[in-house]
Scaffold this active site. Structure first.
Site, PDB file in Angstrom:
ATOM      1  N   ASP A 223       0.972  -1.507   0.073  1.00  0.00           N
ATOM      2  CA  ASP A 223      -0.226   0.321   0.510  1.00  0.00           C
ATOM      3  C   ASP A 223       1.007   1.805   0.514  1.00  0.00           C
ATOM      4  O   ASP A 223       0.603   2.780   0.313  1.00  0.00           O
ATOM      5  CB  ASP A 223      -1.069   0.258   1.032  1.00  0.00           C
ATOM      6  N   SER A 224       2.537   1.264   0.042  1.00  0.00           N
ATOM      7  CA  SER A 224       3.052   2.183  -0.386  1.00  0.00           C
ATOM      8  C   SER A 224       3.000   2.906  -1.506  1.00  0.00           C
ATOM      9  O   SER A 224       3.137   3.887  -1.913  1.00  0.00           O
ATOM     10  CB  SER A 224       4.538   1.217  -0.227  1.00  0.00           C
TER      11      SER A 224
ATOM     12  N   GLU B  49      10.100  -4.450   9.760  1.00  0.00           N
ATOM     13  CA  GLU B  49      10.314  -3.151   9.302  1.00  0.00           C
ATOM     14  C   GLU B  49      10.773  -1.843  10.896  1.00  0.00           C
ATOM     15  O   GLU B  49      10.182  -1.762  11.786  1.00  0.00           O
ATOM     16  CB  GLU B  49       9.500  -2.109   8.909  1.00  0.00           C
TER      17      GLU B  49
ATOM     18  N   ASP C 175      -1.335  -6.302   0.050  1.00  0.00           N
ATOM     19  CA  ASP C 175      -1.369  -5.194   1.385  1.00  0.00           C
ATOM     20  C   ASP C 175      -3.164  -5.163   1.949  1.00  0.00           C
ATOM     21  O   ASP C 175      -3.852  -4.694   0.371  1.00  0.00           O
ATOM     22  CB  ASP C 175      -0.462  -4.238   1.308  1.00  0.00           C
TER      23      ASP C 175
ATOM     24  N   LYS D  61      -0.845  -9.673   2.899  1.00  0.00           N
ATOM     25  CA  LYS D  61       0.147  -9.287   4.324  1.00  0.00           C
ATOM     26  C   LYS D  61      -1.641  -8.268   5.157  1.00  0.00           C
ATOM     27  O   LYS D  61      -2.199  -6.883   4.805  1.00  0.00           O
ATOM     28  CB  LYS D  61       0.812  -7.845   3.857  1.00  0.00           C
TER      29      LYS D  61
HETATM   30  O1  KIV Z   1       3.294  -1.343   1.483  1.00  0.00           O
HETATM   31  C1  KIV Z   1       4.739  -1.437   1.632  1.00  0.00           C
HETATM   32  O2  KIV Z   1       5.435  -1.276   0.663  1.00  0.00           O
HETATM   33  C2  KIV Z   1       5.229  -2.309   2.623  1.00  0.00           C
HETATM   34  C3  KIV Z   1       6.379  -2.127   2.644  1.00  0.00           C
HETATM   35  C4  KIV Z   1       7.320  -1.118   3.139  1.00  0.00           C
HETATM   36  C5  KIV Z   1       7.324  -3.615   3.575  1.00  0.00           C
HETATM   37  O3  KIV Z   1       4.526  -2.624   3.709  1.00  0.00           O
END
Ligand code: KIV
Length: 297
Positions: free
Chosen positions: A72-73, A213, A115, A144
């Site tokens: 979700d980044s 993290e 995510d 995730k």
């Molecule tokens: O959303 C994402 O990219 C993440 C990574 C930083 C592990 O959760």
């Protein structure tokens, strides 16, 4: 329409590029949970990288990463949001479908993790199941989910229903406002104890992977040794985890803000995006990245 004007040809050429005909890694079997466990048992580091679209997913797969994360980044990287809090389930489904199609088109073999975004799993286990099913139907192999403690029964509920789950502890970006910023977590003895307990609970609930993290390297290494059935994937958590993950745009040196300390720009010495990702994969597998003196706490 002439041959040169046609939109595609037998060679796969289109006006916008060439569709790769087959897997660039024909020798690699599809990455699965048993395969990841074998790698771990053999002491081989697991590599994970984020991707949000078909082309980058195909390139990452060809470069040899085992796991692709539709993180979700993408809210910050692709949508320009100030945090991941604004990312919706519909957006995650859209990007997961794009990545899954990209992998399918090149007969990719990566394990695809997506995510669960903010507000799509906290209300009830049933809400989490509905959200997870949407991501699985979009092409994910695993979802995730951020958090520890209260989330454990939800993780167990999903795993019992056949949905592989990756936990996420330490700095959990969806709760950045509650945490008071993007800070290292688990620094005090009490915080380290809680984090370790949450990690064990997630393993017991059936989580097969766990992102750690911005966690002190020593704590992440200890948790990794203790969790034999749940593979830790570190980001800013030192080299002692079972695998590593980075945000694609960060490791390519493209970041709209301040580059986090735990990132290395793999593009600066590479001639191509694929070369940069290959360099990341090799550096992780050979234990050269991360360097705890530079990238960890
Ligand atoms: O959303 C994402 O990219 C993440 C990574 C930083 C592990 O959760």
């Amino acid at each position: 329409m002439s041959a040169t004007e046609s939109t595609s040809s037998a060679s796969g050429a289109t006006p916008y590029g060439t569709i790769p005909p087959a897997s660039p890694l024909p020798q690699r079997r599809p990455v699965s949970l048993p395969r990841l466990a074998q790698m771990r048992a053999a002491g081989e580091k697991i590599t994970m990288l984020t991707a949000y679209d078909a082309t980058f997913a195909a390139v990452a797969d060809a470069a040899g990463v085992e796991c692709i994360l539709v993180g979700d980044s993408l809210g910050m990287v692709c949508q320009g949001l100030p945090s991941t809090v604004g990312v919706t389930l519909a957006t995650m489904v859209y990007h997961t479908e794009s990545v899954a199609r990209g992998l399918h088109r090149v007969q990719g073999t990566s394990w695809l993790v997506a995510d669960l975004p903010y507000g799509t799993y906290a209300e009830s286990r049933e809400q989490a199941l509905r959200s997870a099913c949407a991501l699985m139907q979009a092409g994910a192999h695993m979802v995730k989910i951020e958090g520890g403690g209260w989330i454990t029964p939800t993780v167990e509920f999903l795993v019992q229903r056949g949905i592989p789950v990756c936990g996420h502890l330490g700095l959990t970006p969806q709760t950045v406002h509650a945490l008071g910023g993007y800070r290292v977590q688990g620094k005090s003895d009490a915080a380290a104890r809680t984090l370790r307990q949450h990690a064990h609970e997630l393993q017991e609930a059936g989580a097969a992977m766990l992102v750690l993290e911005m966690v002190p390297a020593a704590l992440a290494a200890e948790i990794t040794t203790e969790l034999q059935h749940c593979h830790t994937i570190g980001i800013g958590a030192g080299k002692g985890t079972a695998g590593q993950v980075l945000v694609l745009h960060d490791m390519l040196g493209m970041n709209l803000g301040k580059m986090p300390k735990f990132v290395h720009n793999f593009m600066q010495d590479a001639g191509s995006v694929r070369g940069a990702i290959e360099a990341y994969v090799h550096a992780v597998k050979e234990g050269r990245f991360p360097d705890d003196a530079m990238h960890a706490w």
